[in-house]
Design a protein around this motif. Structure first.
Motif, PDB file in Angstrom:
ATOM      1  N   ASP A   1       0.804  -1.212   0.000  1.00 15.97           N
ATOM      2  CA  ASP A   1       0.000   0.000   0.000  1.00 15.97           C
ATOM      3  C   ASP A   1       0.844   1.272   0.000  1.00 15.97           C
ATOM      4  N   TYR A   2       2.095   1.156  -0.383  1.00 12.22           N
ATOM      5  CA  TYR A   2       2.905   2.361  -0.400  1.00 12.22           C
ATOM      6  C   TYR A   2       2.828   3.032  -1.762  1.00 12.22           C
ATOM      7  N   TYR A   3       1.824   3.853  -1.950  1.00 13.92           N
ATOM      8  CA  TYR A   3       1.700   4.591  -3.201  1.00 13.92           C
ATOM      9  C   TYR A   3       1.352   6.031  -2.892  1.00 13.92           C
ATOM     10  N   THR A   4       2.128   6.902  -3.407  1.00 10.85           N
ATOM     11  CA  THR A   4       1.774   8.311  -3.310  1.00 10.85           C
ATOM     12  C   THR A   4       1.956   8.865  -4.712  1.00 10.85           C
ATOM     13  N   PRO A   5       1.404  10.045  -4.977  1.00 11.50           N
ATOM     14  CA  PRO A   5       1.626  10.616  -6.300  1.00 11.50           C
ATOM     15  C   PRO A   5       3.128  10.755  -6.537  1.00 11.50           C
ATOM     16  N   THR A   6       3.572  10.436  -7.721  1.00  2.56           N
ATOM     17  CA  THR A   6       4.993  10.506  -8.001  1.00  2.56           C
ATOM     18  C   THR A   6       5.267  11.650  -8.963  1.00  2.56           C
ATOM     19  N   SER A   7       6.447  12.163  -8.865  1.00  2.00           N
ATOM     20  CA  SER A   7       6.819  13.273  -9.732  1.00  2.00           C
ATOM     21  C   SER A   7       7.940  12.889 -10.670  1.00  2.00           C
ATOM     22  N   GLY A   8       8.224  11.622 -10.775  1.00  2.00           N
ATOM     23  CA  GLY A   8       9.207  11.171 -11.740  1.00  2.00           C
ATOM     24  C   GLY A   8      10.640  11.438 -11.346  1.00  2.00           C
ATOM     25  N   VAL A   9      10.877  11.755 -10.088  1.00  2.00           N
ATOM     26  CA  VAL A   9      12.238  12.056  -9.658  1.00  2.00           C
ATOM     27  C   VAL A   9      12.881  10.815  -9.045  1.00  2.00           C
ATOM     28  N   THR A  10      12.104  10.074  -8.261  1.00  2.00           N
ATOM     29  CA  THR A  10      12.634   8.834  -7.693  1.00  2.00           C
ATOM     30  C   THR A  10      11.912   7.658  -8.345  1.00  2.00           C
ATOM     31  N   ILE A  11      12.443   6.467  -8.080  1.00  2.00           N
ATOM     32  CA  ILE A  11      11.878   5.282  -8.727  1.00  2.00           C
ATOM     33  C   ILE A  11      10.441   5.050  -8.276  1.00  2.00           C
ATOM     34  N   SER A  12       9.564   4.888  -9.237  1.00  2.00           N
ATOM     35  CA  SER A  12       8.160   4.635  -8.916  1.00  2.00           C
ATOM     36  C   SER A  12       8.000   3.187  -8.472  1.00  2.00           C
ATOM     37  N   PRO A  13       7.293   2.959  -7.391  1.00  2.12           N
ATOM     38  CA  PRO A  13       7.236   1.591  -6.845  1.00  2.12           C
ATOM     39  C   PRO A  13       6.249   0.667  -7.565  1.00  2.12           C
ATOM     40  N   ARG A  14       5.516   1.147  -8.532  1.00  2.65           N
ATOM     41  CA  ARG A  14       4.508   0.275  -9.152  1.00  2.65           C
ATOM     42  C   ARG A  14       5.165  -0.675 -10.143  1.00  2.65           C
ATOM     43  N   VAL A  15       5.092  -1.959  -9.817  1.00  5.61           N
ATOM     44  CA  VAL A  15       5.743  -2.965 -10.637  1.00  5.61           C
ATOM     45  C   VAL A  15       5.009  -3.088 -11.969  1.00  5.61           C
ATOM     46  N   GLY A  16       5.803  -3.153 -13.053  1.00  9.53           N
ATOM     47  CA  GLY A  16       5.215  -3.299 -14.376  1.00  9.53           C
ATOM     48  C   GLY A  16       4.949  -1.971 -15.062  1.00  9.53           C
ATOM     49  N   TYR A  17       5.224  -0.867 -14.359  1.00  9.48           N
ATOM     50  CA  TYR A  17       5.008   0.451 -14.954  1.00  9.48           C
ATOM     51  C   TYR A  17       6.348   1.167 -15.091  1.00  9.48           C
ATOM     52  N   ASP A  18       6.302   2.338 -15.742  1.00 10.07           N
ATOM     53  CA  ASP A  18       7.535   3.099 -15.953  1.00 10.07           C
ATOM     54  C   ASP A  18       8.272   3.343 -14.646  1.00 10.07           C
ATOM     55  N   MET A  19       9.587   3.221 -14.716  1.00 10.07           N
ATOM     56  CA  MET A  19      10.397   3.370 -13.512  1.00 10.07           C
ATOM     57  C   MET A  19      10.347   4.813 -13.007  1.00 10.07           C
ATOM     58  N   PHE A  20      10.406   5.757 -13.925  1.00  9.96           N
ATOM     59  CA  PHE A  20      10.253   7.160 -13.552  1.00  9.96           C
ATOM     60  C   PHE A  20       8.945   7.632 -14.162  1.00  9.96           C
ATOM     61  N   ALA A  21       7.937   7.766 -13.308  1.00 11.01           N
ATOM     62  CA  ALA A  21       6.588   7.966 -13.816  1.00 11.01           C
ATOM     63  C   ALA A  21       5.912   9.111 -13.082  1.00 11.01           C
ATOM     64  N   ILE A  22       4.908   9.645 -13.728  1.00  9.55           N
ATOM     65  CA  ILE A  22       4.072  10.654 -13.089  1.00  9.55           C
ATOM     66  C   ILE A  22       2.726  10.015 -12.799  1.00  9.55           C
TER      67      ILE A  22
END
Lengths: 462, 902
Positions: free
Chosen positions: B674-695
């Protein structure tokens, strides 16, 4: 072939030279202001970070106390968690809402202070001795003091008031005793928490200087004063008296509210100077996660306001009318909006008065009280009170304690400890005609721990 | 003898006759405080002159009259002054209207009149006997409009003016000046002097909700109006006419005067006016205001003129004094320099005052001195580098072996010293010392010391690297390569061994087109390549020990203090990256097309990423860096060069680069999903199967038409419960996944055309398939630190605005969750896709026949333009995706001559 060999040898030599020296070459600091804390001065500088170590005092305790009330419009303008604090409906989720995205929240800032103290304590044995051994002792003592103070604040916030007969099974706090990121995710018992606090503080008294260079630094005088508070919160009045007297021996200065050089009563923004002579140890609130008692937002409890006599100079020094009621301006921080949360000598006079009276030594007790109040009333106007019973005298002193120490978070501790002894104080608030009450010794006297901290650490909720 | 004695006697008698000066001002009535200040300013000078024996031995006699600010009374008292005989100068009145009505009386009697404060051009137009000592209203209006529009950024402004000549003019000129700056006066309303109830006006202002209000009114009415505005909770910025600098206004308005802005020519606490302020205070036990100062300057000018007449030995008449006034040199007084010329005066001193009341005594003070603030940073950068390299080449039979090995060290020292001075005057190179230790109240937070801007820094970065490459070639067809390198830098607080980042790779290549069996004539060059490489990276923040950073001296305690720069983080492992690459090089035999195609796969292991921790750790952060993720990147890169036209006169070729790169998070080592917060593409996005640097962003539900609150979704329904939205964003469904923050497709297209020695090169660059967050308005930044954003102008203000804007309405006090939600919502995500003009180069090679060519060969004249900006972008927010929130690098033009000596 011969020339090639020569070239190889030359290059090999060059490479060896470069390689041999490059570890040293790489040891050069990139930025001169960066330091591995290795001297007593470095460790002192960590503790002298006033913003972290002395500001940011908690606000939730004051928000749940009874020195203030909110106008209906102000209450309506507050976020959910602030409203819940006002009506004692806080739960783990409301605390999440209060602390989320605020890295300097009350949990993190207190544990941050503990961590800073732990970093100092972990490094102190390796730190290069200063030429003056008392500096090493002082730094050591300061770290213990800061850690003990933060543990004590955590206990006051997140544990129930100390119950001598049951403290072994009351829930205390997480005692983090080193600077590692690994620690025991468990709440100690309240009695173990108190043992740690008393151990840290009493050790510090042996190490600290009597009086500090500046009151943002801990001193022996401050450690004694804090121990007096710790024992008061345990309702152990003989010990409290001992430490309060020890502290007053080192510094017993009082401001005379008649002297404009001491107190500028007329000023609506700054009647008191910061670091004034009553201040023993500086702690202030520079942020209000719970905005309830931000001095411009809240009104002083009207019954409390009316309890000051006309000749009581605190009436003018502490309050100003905001059109709707009275606002508090009597902070010893030197800025009206930053509440003073540290320790000052006036508190110790009241400690001594209370503890002596509890022992039945009325004369001694009243002499401390009179010394304080003579400095609070217009010269010549203070009437020495006479009491028919010990109980009457005690009630008088406790009321004077409220009148002197309001908005210093002392009231929260007092509500808890007095109720524990059976004072039966019930707090009430009225919002839109609806009455909210907080019974004596209610569960809400231990502030709920934010849910996400419960989730992350697995510690148990209050 | 007798004659001369008589002459002396007569002279003495003449010398003893006083010089008569008339003074008229409102000494009773609603603006009496102003009139009294004018009178006292004049009397101060007269007394000073008389105390020193007068002018040429003649004392000054001041005839003082009260005109009660009435035009009728002004004419009467003017006549009274004229009738008293031998008056050579008149000072008065306070406002323009009575000054004007007295003007004909003085003009017909040939007595010059100086009005210290009349600003109406009609006054000085009366005759050439009228002098004004204040800036004309047009000039004043220009300054006020500057404050309203340029500093307060007010678009919709209300003007409140006094019902008289001055007020009407102030309203008119201010309105014109505002309009000239592109803003609008939405209401202009007169105030009748003496009014006490402004509630109808207040409710009008409240309903209009203007950006600012201009007060062209006097202190009595202004004090009541500002109080009634505040009682009605109208917190609009106010700019006021200079007349409100009177202490009387502060006395009446009290704390309500706080925050009013005034452009003024005078400030008593200005050190330049110390003599005047001191003398005035000594005499009247109060601080002088602007009127006292202006009348002080007016009478001083008049006395100088009288003295000039007497110095020249001319008979002292009103006409002579008038001429002397007109001829007078510029006079430096306490309100700036005054020079009368055809009825206009332009004062050179202008101060912008912001009223701030102290405890009970209302005074204007300026702890930050008037004048410029100079921030100066002196920095030097020094680079050294040293490199040794061994090259080795040998061949035997059909075998070739080549190798290089070397080492390089580099260091860069950047030193900078910065300081700041206040009250800086660049013309004379002076500054004013300030009090850096006292806490002064501030508008937004409670109090602050004046920042000293002192900063010293010295950064030294050192690098060492060792490298070796070897290549083996057989029959010019089969090739093997190997390379290895180690790099290190002087990262602080890291164990020596961890400072080294190793890299090695091996590869092989096969030149197919050189095989004897190769028969494909159309492609005359074909080569297949493959490499595999592994690198290890130690993180900069990987620290073996705790590192502290000294922050300087605490302003209040005077103690040196430090903060923790890096916490010891001994558990980190290295990041490992394995790169595999396969490629093909080719060329067509007709030379029309050549190029290469590369495909690569990059596998990352143990990548650094934020790991959640609880605050109990005591690092005031809920994340620490840990080895968190695995990744997989796949990419394709195609490079082509085509020759489109190849003739004797013109050649045209095109270089194409196309690349595709997509990096995916393949694993994330965090036990809780459950560790998901909005991402700004600066650090690695934790969602597996999606872009590593994502918005990713909170789902956006538009603004609430009722109040302009931003809306998100809770349980699929529109919600303004920001706390819950932020909390429940732990669930993946609450967050909208937007896409990669790194361009998935990118490349360049470059065209080169050559004709008759002239070569034109144009390069275009494109980046496609990515998103970014645009800088947006944060009300907490605005309220707490005064940091704004142009989106403020687009904020929701009225019902219906939600159709044109996504910027939430302004709410005070601010709710930080509301800000957070908006900033991390879809409303601030924009597409990054763009096409930009990278550079244009024009080169002219001088023809061979030139005589210069005897000495030089290859003379080229060239012109190059780079950073030319965007041709097309997908977002319509007006944001250059390469420079969100910053100013784009300016266009760079280079002209040059390039040649070689023969």
């Amino acid at each position: 072939m011969n020339t090639i060999n020569k070239q190889i040898i030359m290059v090999a030599w060059g490479a060896i030279l470069v390689f041999a020296s490059c570890n040293k070459y790489l040891d050069k600091k990139p930025d001169k202001s960066l330091v591995e804390p290795s001297t007593m001065e470095d460790l002192q500088a960590i503790l002298d970070n006033k913003t972290l170590m002395n500001n940011y005092s908690p606000s939730v305790d004051e928000a749940c106390s009874d020195d203030y009330y909110l106008s209906a419009t102000r209450y309506a303008g507050f976020l959910d968690f602030a409203q819940k604090a006002y009506t004692w409906q806080l739960d783990g989720n409301a605390m999440d809402q209060a602390y989320n995205n605020i890295s300097y929240n009350e949990w993190s800032i207190l544990y941050d202070q503990i961590n800073k103290a732990n970093i100092v304590l972990d490094n102190i044995s390796n730190a290069n001795g200063s030429s003056n051994p008392t500096i090493a002792n002082s730094v050591h003592g300061q770290a213990l003091f800061y850690r003990g103070y933060a543990f004590f604040q955590l206990v006051l916030l997140f544990s129930q008031s100390y119950d001598g007969s049951n403290a072994g099974s009351q829930q205390g706090i997480v005692l983090k005793l080193n600077s590692s990121t690994e620690y025991d995710h468990e709440r100690s018992s309240l009695s173990a928490s108190y043992s740690q606090i008393i151990s840290d503080l009493s050790q510090s008294t042996a190490l600290l200087d009597d009086l500090p260079e500046i009151v943002t630094r801990p001193s022996k005088c401050a450690a004694f004063a804090l121990l007096a508070r710790v024992y008061l919160s345990r309702q152990q009045y003989d010990s409290a008296l001992y430490f309060a007297k020890e502290s007053l021996t080192l510094d017993s200065s009082l401001l005379n509210y008649n002297n404009t050089s001491d107190v500028n009563i007329a000023s609506n923004t700054k009647p008191f100077q910061q670091f004034n002579k009553e201040v023993i140890f500086q702690k202030i609130s520079t942020q209000y996660i719970f905005p309830n008692t931000y001095p411009l937002y809240c009104n002083v409890d009207s019954v409390l306001y009316k309890s000051y006599e006309a000749d009581d100079l605190r009436l003018k020094a502490f309050f100003w009318t905001n059109g709707d009621g009275y606002s508090f301006k009597g902070s010893y921080s030197g800025t009206r909006n930053n509440l003073f949360k540290g320790i000052a000598t006036d508190e110790l006079y009241l400690d001594c008065a209370e503890c002596f009276i509890r022992r039945g030594q009325m004369t001694e007790g009243l002499s401390y009280l009179n010394t304080l109040l003579i400095n609070r009333y217009t010269t010549g106007k203070y009437q020495v009170p006479a009491f028919s019973s010990q109980q009457e005298a005690l009630q008088f002193v406790l009321q004077e304690r409220r009148k002197e120490l309001l908005f210093r978070s002392v009231r929260w501790m007092d509500l808890k400890r007095l109720n524990r002894e059976g004072a039966g104080i019930i707090q009430t608030r009225v919002i839109d005609g609806r009455l909210y009450t907080l019974p004596s010794n209610a569960n809400q006297y231990a502030i709920p721990i934010p849910s996400y901290i419960i989730t992350q650490t697995g510690i148990s909720q209050n | 003898m007798a004659a001369s004695a008589a002459l002396v006697l007569q002279g003495t008698a003449f010398a003893q006759a006083p010089i008569k000066i008339g003074l008229f001002a409102p000494l009773t009535g609603g603006v009496a405080a102003n009139g009294i200040n004018i009178r006292d300013g004049v009397a101060l000078v007269v007394d000073q002159v008389n105390a020193q024996g007068g002018i040429h031995g003649r004392k000054i006699e001041l005839l003082t009259e009260d005109d009660r600010n009435s035009p009728k009374d002004a004419a009467t008292v003017a006549q009274k002054i004229v009738d008293s005989g031998d008056v050579v100068l008149a000072i008065g009145s306070f406002t323009s209207t009575p000054s004007i009505s007295a003007a004909p009386v003085f003009a017909s009697a040939k007595i010059p009149q100086i009005a210290p404060t009349a600003t109406h051009p009609r006054y000085t137009a009366q005759s050439n006997y009228q002098f004004g000592s204040s800036n004309l209203e047009q000039i004043v209006a220009g300054h006020n409009a500057r404050v309203l529009v340029d500093e307060l950024h007010a678009k919709r402004i209300v003007v409140v003016y006094n019902q008289d000549d001055w007020g009407l003019l102030a309203s008119k000129t201010t309105g014109e000046a505002i309009a000239a700056k592109g803003s609008q006066v939405i209401l202009s309303e007169a105030v009748i002097p003496g009014s006490k109830d402004f509630r109808p006006l207040v409710s009008k202002i409240k309903a209009l909700n203007p950006d600012a209000v201009y007060f062209g009114i006097h202190y009595a009415e202004a004090a009541i109006l500002v109080q009634q505005l505040h009682q009605a909770s109208v917190a609009v910025p106010i700019v006021a006419a200079e007349t409100l600098t009177t202490p009387k206004f502060l006395e009446l308005a009290g704390k309500d005067a706080d925050g009013i802005r005034i452009v003024s020519t005078f400030l008593a606490s200005n050190p330049a006016n110390a003599d005047f302020t001191k003398a005035f205070q000594a005499r009247y036990s109060r601080e002088p205001d602007r009127l006292a100062a202006l009348s002080y300057d007016s009478i001083s000018l008049g006395i100088n003129a009288i003295k000039a007449v007497l110095d020249a030995g001319k008979p002292l008449t009103g006409a002579a004094v008038r001429d002397a006034l007109e001829a007078a040199a510029p006079f430096k007084g306490v309100t700036g320099t005054t020079k009368f010329q055809k009825g206009t005066v332009d004062k050179d001193t202008l101060l912008l005052l912001l009223i701030k009341t102290a405890a009970n005594t209302a005074t204007l003070s300026s702890p930050i001195p008037i004048g410029g603030i100079l921030d100066k940073t002196v920095s030097t950068v020094k680079n050294n580098s040293f490199r040794v390299q061994l090259d080795y080449n040998t061949s035997w039979g059909e075998h070739t072996l080549s190798a290089i090995g070397g080492a390089e060290i580099r260091n860069t020292v950047t030193k900078s010293d910065a300081y700041r001075v206040y009250g800086y005057n660049g013309n004379v190179l002076t500054s004013v010392a300030v009090d850096n230790t006292t806490l002064f109240p501030t508008r937004f937070s409670s109090s602050q010391t004046i920042p000293n801007g002192i900063n010293f820094s010295e950064i030294e970065n050192r690098y060492v690297s060792f490298y070796a490459n070897a290549g083996y070639n057989y029959k010019d067809r089969y090739q093997l390569t190997a390379s290895a390198r180690r790099d290190a830098s002087n990262i602080f607080g890291v164990a020596t061994n961890d400072k080294w980042n190793p890299f090695w790779s091996v590869g092989g290549a096969w030149a197919i087109s050189k095989e004897p069996f190769y028969k494909l004539g159309i492609i005359n060059y074909l080569k297949l390549r493959a490499t595999i490489g592994i690198s290890g990276i130690a993180d900069q923040s990987r620290s073996a020990v705790t590192v502290i950073q000294y922050q300087g001296q605490d302003a209040q305690t005077g103690l040196q203090y430090a903060s923790i720069d890096q916490y010891a983080n001994p558990d980190l492992r290295w990041e490992k990256i394995v790169t595999k690459n396969i490629g093909l090089d080719f060329a067509l035999s007709n030379g029309i097309l050549s190029g290469s195609v590369d495909y690569y796969r990059k596998q990352g292991r143990d990548l650094f990423g934020p790991a959640p921790v609880d605050y109990t750790i005591g690092q005031q952060s809920n994340v620490v860096t840990k080895n968190m993720a695995n990744s997989l990147s796949k990419g394709l890169e195609i490079q082509l060069r085509s020759t489109n036209i190849r003739s004797r006169y013109i050649q045209w070729s095109t270089d194409w680069i196309f690349s595709y790169n997509r990096s995916i998070t393949t694993a994330y080592y965090w036990p809780s999903i459950d560790y998901y917060t909005p991402t700004s593409g600066v650090t690695i996005s934790p969602r597996v199967g999606y872009d590593m640097f994502a918005i990713s962003a909170y789902k956006w539900g538009g603004l609430n038409p009722e109040n302009g609150n931003p809306r998100g979704y809770v349980d699929g329904l529109l919600s303004e419960d920001y706390g819950t939205i932020v909390q429940s964003a732990k669930e993946v469904s609450i967050l909208v996944y937007k896409g990669s923050s790194i361009p998935v497709y990118s490349g360049t297209v470059g065209n080169t055309i050559t004709a008759k020695g002239l070569t034109l090169t144009v390069y275009l660059q494109y980046k496609l398939g990515y998103y970014l967050r645009k800088p947006s308005l944060s009300y907490s930044q605005l309220f707490d630190y005064g940091i704004g954003n142009a989106d403020y102008a687009k904020r929701w203000q009225h019902m219906g605005d939600e159709a044109r804007t996504n910027v939430p309405s302004m709410l005070y006090p601010n709710i930080s969750y509301r800000d957070d939600f908006y900033q991390l919502s879809e409303a601030t995500v924009i597409k990054g896709d763009q096409l930009r003009l990278q550079f244009i180069n024009l080169d002219y090679s001088l023809p061979g026949s030139l005589s210069l060519k005897k000495m030089f060969k290859d003379i080229h004249l060239y012109c190059n333009a780079s950073n030319l900006g965007i041709i097309w972008k997908a977002n319509n927010a007006g944001i250059d995706p390469d420079y969100p929130g910053t100013i784009p690098t300016p266009v760079m033009l280079t002209f040059g001559i390039k040649t070689n000596l023969k």
